[in-house]
Motif scaffolding. Structure first.
Motif, PDB file in Angstrom:
ATOM      1  N   ALA A   4      53.593  22.462  19.420  1.00 59.57           N
ATOM      2  CA  ALA A   4      53.907  20.814  19.756  1.00 59.57           C
ATOM      3  C   ALA A   4      54.201  20.567  18.021  1.00 59.57           C
ATOM      4  O   ALA A   4      54.102  20.945  17.164  1.00 59.57           O
ATOM      5  N   ASP A  34      51.340  14.922  22.460  1.00 58.91           N
ATOM      6  CA  ASP A  34      52.290  15.655  23.414  1.00 58.91           C
ATOM      7  C   ASP A  34      51.792  17.057  23.996  1.00 58.91           C
ATOM      8  O   ASP A  34      52.025  17.248  25.069  1.00 58.91           O
ATOM      9  N   THR A  63      47.801  23.466  20.304  1.00 58.55           N
ATOM     10  CA  THR A  63      48.696  23.040  21.312  1.00 58.55           C
ATOM     11  C   THR A  63      48.074  23.708  22.470  1.00 58.55           C
ATOM     12  O   THR A  63      47.692  23.069  23.823  1.00 58.55           O
ATOM     13  N   GLY A 128      57.119  21.512  21.033  1.00 57.99           N
ATOM     14  CA  GLY A 128      56.655  21.343  22.200  1.00 57.99           C
ATOM     15  C   GLY A 128      57.573  21.529  23.277  1.00 57.99           C
ATOM     16  O   GLY A 128      57.384  21.365  24.462  1.00 57.99           O
ATOM     17  N   VAL A 149      59.318  17.962  26.160  1.00 61.81           N
ATOM     18  CA  VAL A 149      57.877  17.085  26.011  1.00 61.81           C
ATOM     19  C   VAL A 149      58.050  15.987  27.076  1.00 61.81           C
ATOM     20  O   VAL A 149      58.822  15.125  27.024  1.00 61.81           O
TER      21      VAL A 149
END
Length: 153
Positions: A4, A34, A63, A128, A149
């Motif tokens: 991300a 995100d 992430t 992302g 995303v």
């Protein structure tokens, strides 16, 4: 999947050390949000998630953890940026072999870096974003599509 959104910059700061997040370029607050939104979208659409492997860079581990609640750090998906070509080729071949042999239930999720995604699929991603791919028996990947995303309302 590419990690991300991070704090601005290219690459990691001078003095970067793997395993020491304070020396790395990390997720920004927007990137953390995100990553959580990505996981929520997977759950909302009932996408089955199997193994979640990530580069050992903190932005990738974070992430994966924020999106999927679990992660297995995997050196084979560590960044190949600035790697010697032979090392990059070995890492890419190891990922292809792992993907071709993957038989666990649920989708395999790899959280890595754009340069790695390009080496595996020929597709460049923004932070992302992810490539959805199907493994072929020879270890190559057939790109089915890409996903961005999910945007918060």
């Amino acid at each position: 999947m590419r990690h991300a959104v991070t704090t601005p910059g290219i690459g990691d700061p001078a003095g970067f050390r793997l395993g020491d997040c304070a020396t790395q370029r990390n997720l920004s607050p927007a990137g953390r949000a995100d990553a959580a939104a990505i996981g929520a979208a997977f759950r909302r659409h009932a996408v089955p998630v199997g193994h979640v492997l990530a580069s050992r860079w903190c932005r990738c581990v974070d992430t994966a953890e924020l999106a999927f609640g679990r992660v297995e750090p995997a050196p084979m998906v560590d960044s190949i940026w600035q790697e010697d070509a032979a090392v990059a080729d070995r890492k890419t071949a190891a990922v292809r072999q792992y993907v071709a042999a993957y038989r666990a239930p649920g989708n395999l999720v790899l959280v890595t870096h754009d340069v790695n995604v390009r080496a595996l699929t020929g597709t460049s991603l923004s932070q992302g974003e992810m490539v959805v791919a199907r493994a072929r028996t020879d270890g190559s990947l057939e790109v089915v599509g890409t996903l961005g995303v999910p945007r918060r309302p």
